[in-house]
Design a protein around this motif. Structure first.
Motif, PDB file in Angstrom:
ATOM      1  N   UNK A 108       0.808  -1.226   0.000  1.00 36.16           N
ATOM      2  CA  UNK A 108       0.000   0.000   0.000  1.00 36.16           C
ATOM      3  C   UNK A 108       0.841   1.275   0.000  1.00 36.16           C
ATOM      4  N   UNK A 109       1.992   1.230   0.669  1.00 34.05           N
ATOM      5  CA  UNK A 109       2.819   2.437   0.736  1.00 34.05           C
ATOM      6  C   UNK A 109       3.393   2.784  -0.635  1.00 34.05           C
ATOM      7  N   UNK A 110       3.951   1.771  -1.303  1.00 30.81           N
ATOM      8  CA  UNK A 110       4.599   2.051  -2.589  1.00 30.81           C
ATOM      9  C   UNK A 110       3.594   2.301  -3.708  1.00 30.81           C
ATOM     10  N   UNK A 111       2.398   1.722  -3.590  1.00 30.13           N
ATOM     11  CA  UNK A 111       1.442   1.926  -4.674  1.00 30.13           C
ATOM     12  C   UNK A 111       0.599   3.167  -4.446  1.00 30.13           C
ATOM     13  N   UNK A 112       0.487   3.626  -3.185  1.00 26.96           N
ATOM     14  CA  UNK A 112      -0.364   4.771  -2.902  1.00 26.96           C
ATOM     15  C   UNK A 112       0.332   6.103  -3.071  1.00 26.96           C
ATOM     16  N   UNK A 113       1.656   6.099  -3.008  1.00 26.03           N
ATOM     17  CA  UNK A 113       2.399   7.350  -3.110  1.00 26.03           C
ATOM     18  C   UNK A 113       2.285   7.907  -4.526  1.00 26.03           C
ATOM     19  N   UNK A 114       2.504   9.222  -4.701  1.00 25.85           N
ATOM     20  CA  UNK A 114       2.579   9.752  -6.063  1.00 25.85           C
ATOM     21  C   UNK A 114       3.727   9.061  -6.804  1.00 25.85           C
ATOM     22  N   UNK A 115       3.623   8.873  -8.138  1.00 19.41           N
ATOM     23  CA  UNK A 115       4.597   8.061  -8.868  1.00 19.41           C
ATOM     24  C   UNK A 115       6.051   8.457  -8.627  1.00 19.41           C
ATOM     25  N   UNK A 116       6.347   9.746  -8.609  1.00 22.72           N
ATOM     26  CA  UNK A 116       7.738  10.152  -8.399  1.00 22.72           C
ATOM     27  C   UNK A 116       8.202   9.705  -7.013  1.00 22.72           C
ATOM     28  N   UNK A 117       7.293   9.772  -6.026  1.00 22.49           N
ATOM     29  CA  UNK A 117       7.640   9.330  -4.677  1.00 22.49           C
ATOM     30  C   UNK A 117       7.782   7.810  -4.633  1.00 22.49           C
ATOM     31  N   UNK A 118       6.894   7.088  -5.358  1.00 23.99           N
ATOM     32  CA  UNK A 118       7.025   5.624  -5.413  1.00 23.99           C
ATOM     33  C   UNK A 118       8.375   5.232  -5.988  1.00 23.99           C
ATOM     34  N   UNK A 119       8.818   5.987  -6.999  1.00 24.35           N
ATOM     35  CA  UNK A 119      10.118   5.679  -7.605  1.00 24.35           C
ATOM     36  C   UNK A 119      11.227   5.836  -6.577  1.00 24.35           C
TER      37      UNK A 119
END
Lengths: 113, 311, 586
Positions: free
Chosen positions: C244-255
């Protein structure tokens, strides 16, 4: 057994108590208290280690004592961030549960089209 | 020999810890944790760690306690209704495993090497080169100065993190709830009387920290507490997060620390090395710059997210 | 200043101080400046930091001069040393490239227009990006375990707020779960550090390596350090917070989170296991670590294949990829145990980490572009995507190829080295896991592409065309991961790498793709109604019912493991398990 060892054993029990609380208490605030109790136990072990290392006229080895001061301050920052997150979660959702959401497709086993 | 007093102390610490873990009501548990935190300070004193005891009272018990009490009172209704009881299996397994870890850890404590390793003698031998008399200040500001610098940085990261959680509409606004109190009430009176005393004590603690127990963290905590008191008494408000002065105050300490660290590169041959003869002066300058920054940082961490527009 | 310590500092050692402090200084300046200018300050900082990483790489990697810097002139055990070996330098360089790529990509999402007031999302993002970078560089260069603790907290405090930049309740919940589990990890790590000080009177890695012997406290400390770090790395089955953390963050943040942050705690595991206690940790304990890794590869990939949403798929793919990072430990221990050189296993782990950092950042960036342009990320409804945004879909495909470990990616070279080490140390079972992982990775990449390549009547109407800078930065990172293998073969002298890129390699790649397609048809959640997918699925018939049932079971197990009580109990079991495995090995 001397006082230092007594505090060492007390520290081990504190860590265990905190771990238990962190596992079983569903409320994040209680988990945070448990986290702080684990922290206290760990800090106490460090203080015991420092006390054992008393030398050169110092009541305890100053190096682990200094590490300990750093760790206490960092743990406070962690608690502050956690409390802010928790209060925001409550504000946004009205709940403080951190249970995982339903898995994406657990109910839809067959898939296909 | 075990002192009876120490036995009683340990029994009380463990009793309160059990209370903080097991109490039904979250608020009661938090109050238990608060008392427990104060008792811990006696443990540090008994372990001859006076600096740690001061830090524990100020930060571990004081600030953390205030933080948790604040959260517990805000969440009081939720705690009572939303309590999902853990399964019996969870409790049994969790208890068994926690007990196993305790036993293993106790064995580790009992089997620590004898004679114990220590850097006490090495610290004592090198204290002369630090210019300060308190060995812990020597470790924090000379031998392991990088840790102290990064610790101030970590606190700043936490402030940015807390602010970033704020609702968009309050960005640039003020942290924490608004406080209004009776201008003739006890809180307002305390808010007028205590801060001058607190400031003097904080400066004293910082100053003696060079040679006696104390230092910037403990001093900064007292300042942060005084600041919080003034705010809660409604005598002054938290500056808005957009205010440049506030941001400068936040970064002042780490910035001065880093700048003087680079002075060391030029004058003493290494980053964070203090030039001979100037050691104590520079350490005190860093601490004087750090204390207000830390006080603002700690105060803002206590206040929490931005919750009000700037006016 | 004690004179004898001066000679430990190498020329150019100050670069290591700068690598840590330049991001911090950029953050301080960015906070004061605020508003629109903050981003300019951050970009300037990134340019400077990239130059520093390149300078360190030139010294360490190309001239083979490891760097060291004695802070304050105080050598350990009293003081702290920063150091950069090949591992540090390579990871620093990879991190700098990924940070730069993310910064270019994020310009579109986190820019502030002229005259606009400072925004929460934008300022927080840029400052936290620098905060992550500073913490990461500190992890890479510190030789001190306690400074490592401070660095881990820098990473955690910066990473957690990135999760909930969007501010929705769901992401705040994900952030809180992440924070609480990561803090538990910090505490276990810190306890390990203190026990080591109590045993050896130092927390310096090199001094510990020289002094360490098998003893109860040491073994407990290793188990605590390891599990603390694993909780922060989200190695299966301790991954409850990651999807949930990696998929919920904005894409640049997930990266940032998927590409970089998890590498920090992994890096310290490498230090602890291979540099500090190589003689103390037995092969059996390292195999336990790899067993978790193998479970991560199999379960993570299967659950990824069963996702409806692209971002969750990519997040589960990270769960699997983290598993690959732990295959190196039993191989290194096995080689060392036989008196062989463990360097190839180490190089392979490093290559895997670098390759994944680049490819996963690129993949999250591509997924983010798709989400923003199409307006959703439901995999089954991506038809027409490839035609509407070909560059983005190409980037996704290239990142997928790099993750599968097909030539010439860095992961391919890593896999060759792994296979060689597995054969040499008699641990062939790891080859099976790695191959299965490649097939599964291929399967979901193919599944996504099969949907995206499907034509729609007319042209897919995009909400907004993807930003060109965003597309290009993601493509560059994917290509960097893909071409890393070429660079690596030139730098790693190893027999198995001569003639790595031959026709046989190409044939093997085709096999991976073909098996991947079959796996996708057998196990995929929503097959595209095109000739390939449904025909193959029809052909598989009863087999598909069986495999799907197995897939659903894995999803259920995963769902169970992600409950807090289960995950925390598992963590405690593993602490005791590792301690027992290490004690038993002696």
């Amino acid at each position: 057994m001397d006082a230092t060892t007594l505090f060492g054993l007390c520290a081990a029990v504190l860590v265990g108590l905190g771990l238990y609380g962190l596992v079983v208490n569903p409320q994040p605030l209680r988990k945070l208290i448990a986290f702080n109790i684990i922290g206290n136990g760990i800090f106490m072990i460090c203080a015991v280690i420092a006390r054992r290392g008393a030398a050169a006229g110092f009541g305890g080895d100053p190096v682990p004592q200094a590490l300990l001061i750093t760790a206490i301050v960092v743990a406070f920052a962690a608690s502050a961030l956690a409390v802010a997150t928790l209060l925001r979660l409550h504000e946004e959702t009205g709940s403080t549960s951190i249970a995982p959401e339903a898995p994406a497709d657990a109910g839809r086993g067959s898939g296909g089209h | 020999m075990i002192d009876v007093l120490n036995l009683i102390l340990v029994a009380m610490v463990l009793g309160l810890a059990i209370w903080a873990i097991a109490a039904r009501d979250a608020f009661a548990a938090t109050v238990g944790f608060l008392v427990y935190g104060l008792l811990l300070a006696l443990v540090w004193v008994s372990l001859r760690a006076i600096d740690v005891a001061l830090t524990e009272v100020a930060i571990g018990a004081g600030l953390t306690g205030a933080l948790l009490i604040g959260a517990a009172s805000r969440l009081r209704k939720v705690q009572a209704s939303g309590d999902e009881r853990p399964a019996v299996l969870t409790r049994v397994l969790g208890g068994l495993l926690a007990a196993a870890v305790t036993v293993a850890l106790a064995a580790c404590v009992l089997w620590l090497p004898d004679p114990p390793p220590t850097l006490g003698a090495v610290v004592a031998a090198n204290m002369g080169a630090t210019g300060v008399g308190n060995p812990i200040t020597g470790v924090l500001m000379a031998f392991r100065a990088l840790d102290t610098l990064l610790e101030a940085t970590v606190l700043l990261f936490a402030v940015i993190g807390v602010w970033s959680l704020s609702p968009d509409r309050f960005w640039g606004g003020r942290a924490g709830p608004a406080h209004r109190s009776d201008p003739d009430g006890i809180l307002a009176w305390l808010g007028r009387v205590l801060p001058p005393i607190g400031i003097v004590i904080a400066i004293y603690i910082l100053w003696v920290g060079a040679d006696e127990p104390g230092g910037k963290f403990q001093g900064a905590t007292i300042l942060a507490a005084m600041w919080t008191l003034v705010i809660m008494a409604g005598l002054a408000d938290v500056p808005p997060a957009s205010r440049r002065v506030l941001r400068l105050g936040l970064v002042l300490g780490p910035a001065v620390f880093i700048a003087l660290g680079f002075v060391g590169v030029a004058l003493a041959g290494a980053f964070l090395a203090w030039p001979a003869g100037l050691e104590k002066a520079l350490i005190v300058v860093v601490e004087i710059a750090l204390m207000p920054s830390l006080a603002v940082t700690l105060g803002l961490l206590l206040a929490g997210t931005l919750q009000r527009p700037s006016r | 200043m004690p004179a004898h310590t001066a000679d430990m500092t190498t020329p150019g050692g100050l670069l290591l101080v700068l690598a840590v402090l330049v991001p911090v200084l950029g953050l301080l300046a960015g906070l004061v400046v605020g508003g629109r200018q903050a981003r300019s300050v951050v970009l300037l900082t990134i340019a400077l930091g990239l130059a520093i990483a390149l300078a360190v790489a030139r010294e360490v990697l190309f001239r083979s001069n490891p760097l060291a810097y004695v802070l304050g002139g105080w050598a350990p055990p009293l003081g702290i040393i920063l150091q950069a070996d090949g591992l540090s330098a390579a990871m620093m360089l990879a991190a700098a490239v990924v940070v730069a790529g993310i910064a270019v990509y994020a310009g579109g999402n986190f820019g502030t227009a002229r005259g606009e007031p400072e925004s929460r999302r934008s300022l927080s993002f840029w400052l936290l990006l620098l905060a992550v970078w500073g913490g990461l560089n500190l992890v890479f260069v510190t030789r001190d375990l306690f400074t490592g603790y401070v660095a881990l907290e820098m990473l955690t405090f910066a990473a957690v707020p990135l999760v909930c930049l969007d501010g929705s309740g769901e992401t705040i919940r994900a952030a809180l779960r992440y924070l609480l589990f990561a803090l538990l990890g910090s505490m276990l790590y810190l306890l390990g550090v203190f026990l080591l000080y109590g045993t050896y009177g130092t927390v310096d890695m090199a001094l510990l390596a020289a002094r360490a012997g098998p003893g109860l406290t040491t073994m407990a400390a290793i188990a605590l350090l390891t599990l603390g770090l694993l909780a922060k790395t989200a190695l299966f089955p301790l991954h409850l917070w990651l999807p949930p953390a990696h998929s919920g963050a904005p894409p640049a943040a997930s990266a940032i989170l998927s590409g970089l942050v998890v590498k920090g705690s992994w890096f310290l595991v490498v230090r602890v296991w291979l540099d500090v206690f190589p003689g103390v940790v037995p092969v059996s304990a390292a195999q336990l670590l790899a067993a978790c890794g193998a479970a991560a590869i199999l379960a993570g990939n299967v659950v990824a294949l069963r996702q409806q949403r692209l971002k969750l798929l990519v997040a589960y793919s990270t769960v699997a990829q983290i598993g690959y990072l732990f295959v190196m430990f039993p191989l290194a221990a096995g080689l060392a145990g036989l008196g062989l050189d463990a360097a190839p296993a180490r190089s392979a782990g490093l290559l895997q980490a670098m390759s994944h950092a680049l490819a996963k950042a690129a993949m999250f960036m591509a997924a983010g572009l798709i989400y923003k342009s199409v307006g959703h990320d439901r995999i089954a409804e991506l038809a027409g995507c490839a035609r509407a945004m070909p560059l983005t879909v190409l980037t996704f495909a290239l990142a997928g190829i790099a993750l599968m470990g097909l030539p010439p990616s860095g992961a391919y070279v890593a896999k060759k080295l792994f296979f060689d080490a597995a054969a040499a140390s008699g641990q062939e079972w790891l080859e099976f896991v790695l191959n299965a992982g490649a097939f599964l990775t291929a399967s979901y990449t193919i599944l996504v592409l099969a949907h995206a390549l499907r034509p729609v009547g007319g042209r897919l109407l995009l909400k907004a065309p993807p930003s060109r800078a965003g597309e290009l930065s993601a493509l560059v990172l994917a290509l960097a991961s893909l071409l890393l293998g070429f660079v690596a073969t030139g730098m790693i002298p190893h027999a198995s790498l001569s003639g790595a890129f031959t026709l046989a390699g190409l044939a093997a790649a085709l096999v991976v793709l073909a098996v991947g397609a079959v796996v996708a048809a057998a196990l995929g959640l929503q097959l595209p109604p095109v000739a390939g997918g449904s025909a193959l699925a029809g052909l598989l018939g009863p087999l598909r019912r069986l495999t799907v049932a197995a897939g659903v079971l894995v999803v259920r197990v995963d769902g169970g493991l992600r409950h807090w009580p289960v995950a925390s109990i598992t963590l405690l079991v593993l602490v005791l398990g590792f301690a027992a495995a290490i004690v038993n090995g002696h």
